[in-house]
Design a protein around this motif. Structure first.
Motif, short mmCIF file in Angstrom:
data_model
loop_
_atom_site.label_atom_id
_atom_site.label_comp_id
_atom_site.label_asym_id
_atom_site.label_seq_id
_atom_site.Cartn_x
_atom_site.Cartn_y
_atom_site.Cartn_z
N THR A 107 0.80 -1.07 0.02
CA THR A 107 0.01 -0.07 -0.21
C THR A 107 0.84 1.29 -0.01
OG1 THR A 107 -1.79 -1.20 1.09
CG2 THR A 107 -1.63 1.25 1.32
N TYR A 108 0.66 2.16 -0.90
CA TYR A 108 1.57 3.40 -1.08
C TYR A 108 0.79 4.42 -0.13
CZ TYR A 108 3.76 1.50 -5.26
OH TYR A 108 4.69 0.52 -6.12
N PHE A 109 1.63 5.17 0.64
CA PHE A 109 1.52 6.07 1.67
C PHE A 109 2.29 7.49 0.86
CE2 PHE A 109 -0.40 5.15 5.84
CZ PHE A 109 -1.32 4.29 5.26
N SER A 110 1.60 8.30 0.09
CA SER A 110 2.31 9.28 -0.43
C SER A 110 2.23 10.64 0.05
CB SER A 110 1.92 9.61 -2.02
OG SER A 110 1.78 8.35 -2.70
N VAL A 111 3.24 11.29 0.47
CA VAL A 111 3.45 12.31 1.32
C VAL A 111 4.16 13.62 0.66
CG1 VAL A 111 2.73 11.26 3.54
CG2 VAL A 111 5.29 11.38 2.86
N ASP A 112 4.19 14.72 1.33
CA ASP A 112 5.01 15.66 1.08
C ASP A 112 6.35 15.68 1.90
OD1 ASP A 112 6.60 18.04 0.37
OD2 ASP A 112 5.07 19.60 0.96
N THR A 113 7.47 15.05 0.85
CA THR A 113 8.76 14.79 1.76
C THR A 113 9.23 15.92 2.25
OG1 THR A 113 9.77 14.91 -0.55
CG2 THR A 113 9.00 12.65 0.09
N GLU A 114 9.01 17.08 2.00
CA GLU A 114 9.69 18.38 2.44
C GLU A 114 9.09 18.71 3.80
OE1 GLU A 114 10.09 21.75 -0.25
OE2 GLU A 114 11.03 20.34 -1.66
N SER A 115 7.89 18.41 3.97
CA SER A 115 7.29 18.79 5.20
C SER A 115 6.66 17.63 6.23
CB SER A 115 5.86 19.86 4.89
OG SER A 115 5.04 18.77 4.17
N PRO A 117 7.41 14.74 8.86
CA PRO A 117 8.53 14.54 9.56
C PRO A 117 9.12 13.14 9.54
CG PRO A 117 6.51 15.20 10.96
CD PRO A 117 5.93 15.05 9.52
N ASP A 118 10.30 12.75 10.02
CA ASP A 118 10.97 11.62 9.81
C ASP A 118 10.00 10.61 10.72
OD1 ASP A 118 12.77 12.73 8.75
OD2 ASP A 118 14.26 12.94 10.49
N ILE A 119 10.05 9.34 10.12
CA ILE A 119 9.58 8.32 10.94
C ILE A 119 10.44 7.30 11.17
CG2 ILE A 119 7.61 8.22 9.24
CD1 ILE A 119 8.66 6.08 7.73
N GLU A 120 10.29 6.28 11.91
CA GLU A 120 11.27 5.36 12.49
C GLU A 120 11.80 4.39 11.49
OE1 GLU A 120 11.74 2.20 16.25
OE2 GLU A 120 9.97 2.96 16.02
N ILE A 121 13.17 4.45 11.27
CA ILE A 121 13.89 3.69 10.08
C ILE A 121 14.67 2.62 10.75
CG2 ILE A 121 15.43 3.94 8.27
CD1 ILE A 121 12.83 5.30 7.64
N ALA A 122 14.58 1.53 9.94
CA ALA A 122 15.40 0.26 10.58
C ALA A 122 16.77 0.42 9.77
CB ALA A 122 14.62 -1.09 10.28
N GLU A 123 16.57 0.92 8.45
CA GLU A 123 17.83 0.68 7.63
C GLU A 123 17.50 1.95 6.41
OE1 GLU A 123 20.43 -2.51 5.25
OE2 GLU A 123 18.53 -3.03 6.10
N LYS A 125 17.46 5.32 4.13
CA LYS A 125 17.06 6.73 4.05
C LYS A 125 15.56 6.77 4.91
CE LYS A 125 19.08 7.88 -0.49
NZ LYS A 125 18.83 8.56 -1.71
N ASN A 126 15.43 8.18 5.30
CA ASN A 126 14.47 8.63 6.02
C ASN A 126 13.47 9.46 4.69
OD1 ASN A 126 12.47 9.32 7.82
ND2 ASN A 126 13.93 9.03 9.43
N ILE A 127 12.19 10.10 5.20
CA ILE A 127 11.43 10.55 4.41
C ILE A 127 11.96 11.57 3.68
CG2 ILE A 127 8.99 11.77 4.20
CD1 ILE A 127 8.52 8.94 4.77
N ILE A 136 10.33 3.97 0.91
CA ILE A 136 10.77 3.56 2.10
C ILE A 136 9.51 2.52 2.46
CG2 ILE A 136 11.07 3.79 4.55
CD1 ILE A 136 11.91 6.84 3.88
N ILE A 137 10.02 1.16 2.80
CA ILE A 137 8.81 0.36 2.86
C ILE A 137 9.23 -0.55 4.19
CG2 ILE A 137 10.08 -1.42 1.48
CD1 ILE A 137 7.20 -2.26 0.50
N ASP A 138 7.98 -0.95 4.91
CA ASP A 138 7.98 -1.76 5.99
C ASP A 138 9.20 -2.89 5.84
OD1 ASP A 138 6.80 -2.49 8.67
OD2 ASP A 138 6.71 -4.24 7.73
#
Length: 354
Positions: A107-115, A117-123, A125-127, A136-138
């Motif tokens: 499922t795609y969640f498309s967001v404004d990458t400039e505004s 916030p960062d999400i929790e990343i396992a490995e 790049k971030n948003i 970035i995928i689960d």
């Protein structure tokens, strides 16, 4: 305490069988609780972990993000009302991409990458580091053979994407969520145009006339089927607690009835009701704790054997809460045995013993 342990030592088989039954019941309680929690988590994790406090939807969506559709004019109207950073959100459901022989629904969640916030990343790049067709995928898709920097192909559009990062706990309807930029994500659904599903923002709530504003918690409860599924599973767990407490209460009550003569004799030679009651409560508490330890160990071992994609999630907090509630119910049920002891007449018991 001496009486409690003395009796346990003298009736090993009886109390061993009770412990085994308690372990089996507790194992079932832990398993169903973990399954209910896992299904709820898989349904809602991506919405629950949205990096925002509020979600703005159209009124016809009835709180469901996937059912909302905001046109450009509506988006501009919301934008004019907000005096803070925000991000549109576009959701594209049930598409899939492949890499070599691997294929997975996403499922795609498309967001404004400039505004956004960062999400929790396992490995990776971030948003705000995404460029071009990077997503970035689960991290659960690692189980299907996907790796960082893999080039994958969206099967609906034939577009190529690059896995730039793996996120943690980003599932929607038990499907991995792929975060993408608005440009990349919207192109995965040619029929969607430039419309969005929602607007996300943090801070205090801002009511926008003609639209519905929800907290993240309210948005989770509005996911189609979420409340109904969780309600059914929680009802099963509640009945399991009631049944298990009833079984434990009956076992100890029957045992108490069978030894009323001996308990009456003890009262006749000076043992107080409080002393005998403490003995019963110690036995119930001890056997319950033994059942909790062994059933918890079995569940922990089972989690190492079940498939990783099985929706099972039993957190330490859930285990401790379940264990505490079960112990409390068992001790409460033991009061019935204590009551029976309290109303036992010592002289009558001596007569029956003779």
């Amino acid at each position: 305490m001496f009486l409690a342990f003395k009796e346990l030592g003298q009736s090993k088989l009886r109390y061993t069988l009770i412990s085994l039954i308690m372990i089996a019941v507790l194992f079932l309680v832990f398993f169903i609780s973990g399954l209910a929690n896992g299904l709820g988590f898989g349904d809602s994790a991506a919405v629950r972990n949205l990096a925002a406090d509020h979600v703005v939807l159209n009124e016809e969506a009835e709180g469901a993000i996937i059912g909302s559709n905001l046109s450009e004019d509506q988006f501009d109207e919301i934008e004019a009302k907000l005096d803070r950073d925000f991000s549109p959100l576009s959701v594209t459901m049930m598409t899939s991409f492949s890499s070599n022989e691997e294929e997975v629904d996403v499922t795609y969640f498309s967001v404004d990458t400039e505004s956004y916030p960062d999400i929790e990343i396992a490995e990776g790049k971030n948003i705000n580091e995404l460029t071009g067709n990077e997503v970035i995928i689960d991290e659960s898709i690692k189980n299907d053979g996907f790796s960082l920097k893999d080039t994958v192909t969206d099967k609906n559009t034939g577009k190529e994407l690059i896995i730039a990062g793996f996120s943690k706990d980003q599932l929607y309807s038990n499907i991995p969520v792929a975060y993408a930029s608005l440009e990349a994500g919207l192109s995965m659904n040619p029929n969607q145009g430039t419309s969005y599903n929602a607007v996300l923002y943090s801070g205090e709530k801002v009511d926008v006339d003609g639209f519905e504003t929800l907290t993240i918690g309210e948005a989770v409860k509005s996911i189609p089927g979420y409340t109904e599924t969780q309600g059914s599973l929680k009802m099963i767990v509640v009945f399991l607690f009631i049944i298990s407490a009833f079984v434990s209460t009956v076992f100890f009550y029957v045992i108490t009835i069978h030894k009323l003569n001996q308990l009456g004799v003890l009262k006749a030679i000076g043992a107080t009701t409080g002393y005998i009651a403490r003995s019963i409560m110690i036995q119930v508490g001890l056997l319950t704790m033994i059942g909790l330890v062994f059933s918890g160990s079995l569940v922990y071992g089972m989690t190492r054997l079940i498939p990783e994609d099985m929706p099972f999630r039993l957190t330490p907090e859930l285990m401790l809460g379940t264990a505490g509630l079960f112990l409390a119910l068992n001790l409460l049920g033991a009061l019935l045995s204590v009551y029976q002891v309290a109303k036992t007449d010592a002289l009558e018991a001596i007569g029956r013993a003779e």
